[in-house]
Write a protein that holds these residues in place. Structure first.
Motif, PDB file in Angstrom:
ATOM      1  N   TYR B  35      42.122  10.997   2.381  1.00  0.00           N
ATOM      2  CA  TYR B  35      40.788  11.563   2.215  1.00  0.00           C
ATOM      3  C   TYR B  35      39.808  10.425   1.927  1.00  0.00           C
ATOM      4  N   ARG B  36      38.543  10.706   2.220  1.00  0.00           N
ATOM      5  CA  ARG B  36      37.502   9.880   1.641  1.00  0.00           C
ATOM      6  C   ARG B  36      36.629  10.761   0.759  1.00  0.00           C
ATOM      7  N   GLN B  37      36.176  10.151  -0.335  1.00  0.00           N
ATOM      8  CA  GLN B  37      35.382  10.887  -1.316  1.00  0.00           C
ATOM      9  C   GLN B  37      34.039  10.219  -1.464  1.00  0.00           C
ATOM     10  N   ASP B  38      32.984  10.972  -1.197  1.00  0.00           N
ATOM     11  CA  ASP B  38      31.624  10.472  -1.315  1.00  0.00           C
ATOM     12  C   ASP B  38      30.818  11.421  -2.188  1.00  0.00           C
ATOM     13  N   PRO B  39      29.899  10.888  -3.003  1.00  0.00           N
ATOM     14  CA  PRO B  39      29.090  11.745  -3.881  1.00  0.00           C
ATOM     15  C   PRO B  39      28.374  12.830  -3.099  1.00  0.00           C
ATOM     16  N   GLY B  40      28.487  14.055  -3.587  1.00  0.00           N
ATOM     17  CA  GLY B  40      27.807  15.171  -2.955  1.00  0.00           C
ATOM     18  C   GLY B  40      28.525  15.745  -1.748  1.00  0.00           C
ATOM     19  N   LEU B  41      29.549  15.060  -1.282  1.00  0.00           N
ATOM     20  CA  LEU B  41      30.278  15.533  -0.102  1.00  0.00           C
ATOM     21  C   LEU B  41      31.704  15.961  -0.435  1.00  0.00           C
ATOM     22  N   GLY B  42      32.160  15.684  -1.648  1.00  0.00           N
ATOM     23  CA  GLY B  42      33.505  16.079  -2.034  1.00  0.00           C
ATOM     24  C   GLY B  42      34.565  15.260  -1.317  1.00  0.00           C
ATOM     25  N   LEU B  43      35.705  15.877  -1.083  1.00  0.00           N
ATOM     26  CA  LEU B  43      36.807  15.222  -0.372  1.00  0.00           C
ATOM     27  C   LEU B  43      36.795  15.671   1.079  1.00  0.00           C
ATOM     28  N   ARG B  44      36.858  14.722   1.956  1.00  0.00           N
ATOM     29  CA  ARG B  44      36.932  15.031   3.378  1.00  0.00           C
ATOM     30  C   ARG B  44      38.217  14.432   3.944  1.00  0.00           C
TER      31      ARG B  44
END
Lengths: 114, 114
Positions: B35-44
């Motif tokens: 996964y990648r985790q970015d602020p406001g986007l959660g885990l993708r």
């Protein structure tokens, strides 16, 4: 498409108080699993609680409990007697009952006020 | 005690470099995830794997590839790193069937591409 929505990006609660984090999901499946994961600051994500959709009884783990409303597709997390160590990002997640990916919500950052 | 480890906690790479992120689990789990985790986007979800040499695209596979030559190891490859791949990368693993069992997460790799 299956989606998980956490409508509260941030919440705060006074230490020792109770807080409820909201989560709704969308699916056409009848058999699935729901999870709440906790990610403390700079620490690994861990499972808090898990609910099987076929079980009517709400899951409970010590101070953590869920309110699972299958018809409403709602899965909220209640934290009782909040402690400073509960401060974290909380992710609601959904998974169908098969080998498939978990779908995560965008998270709710919980602050505990001393 | 279950364990998922990632090769680096912090990584800084230059644009255009080939980047390898390694993940190892010691639980004999069939399923592994990136996964990648970015602020406001959660885990993708980027990619996942149900078995050795098997891989499935997740929601955002563009610009990434994976390799799973051994059951315990799942590598994420950025063929030509770009600044928009600056992110926190999380690896996870689980038993099968995936929906029944929780995912165990690694500590994450914070990648900065300059």
């Amino acid at each position: 498409a299956q989606t998980v929505t956490q409508s509260q990006p941030e919440m705060s609660v006074q230490e020792a108080e109770t807080v409820t984090l909201s989560c709704t999901y969308d699916t056409s499946e009848s058999d699935y699993y729901l999870f709440w994961y906790k990610q403390p600051p700079s620490r690994q994500m861990i499972l808090v609680i898990r609910q099987e959709a076929y079980k009517q009884q709400n899951a409970t783990e010590n101070r953590f409990s869920v309110n699972f409303q299958k018809a409403a597709k709602s899965f909220s997390l209640k934290i009782s007697d909040s402690q400073l160590g509960d401060a974290a990002m909380y992710f609601c997640a959904y998974s169908p009952n098969r080998d498939d990916k978990i779908i995560f919500g965008k998270g709710t950052r919980l602050h505990i006020l001393p | 005690d279950v364990k998922v480890t990632q090769s680096s906690r912090y990584l800084v790479k230059r644009t255009g470099e080939k980047v390898f992120l390694e993940c190892v689990q010691d639980m004999d789990h069939e399923n592994m995830f990136w996964y990648r985790q970015d602020p406001g986007l959660g885990l993708r979800l980027i990619y996942f794997s149900y078995d050795v040499k098997m891989k499935e695209k997740g929601d955002i596979p563009e610009g990434y590839s994976v390799s799973r030559e051994k059951k315990e190891r799942f590598s994420l490859i950025l063929e030509s790193a770009s600044t928009n791949q600056t992110s926190m990368y999380l690896c996870a693993s689980s038993k099968s069937p995936q929906g029944v069992y929780e995912q165990y997460f690694g500590p994450g790799t914070r990648l900065t591409v300059t």
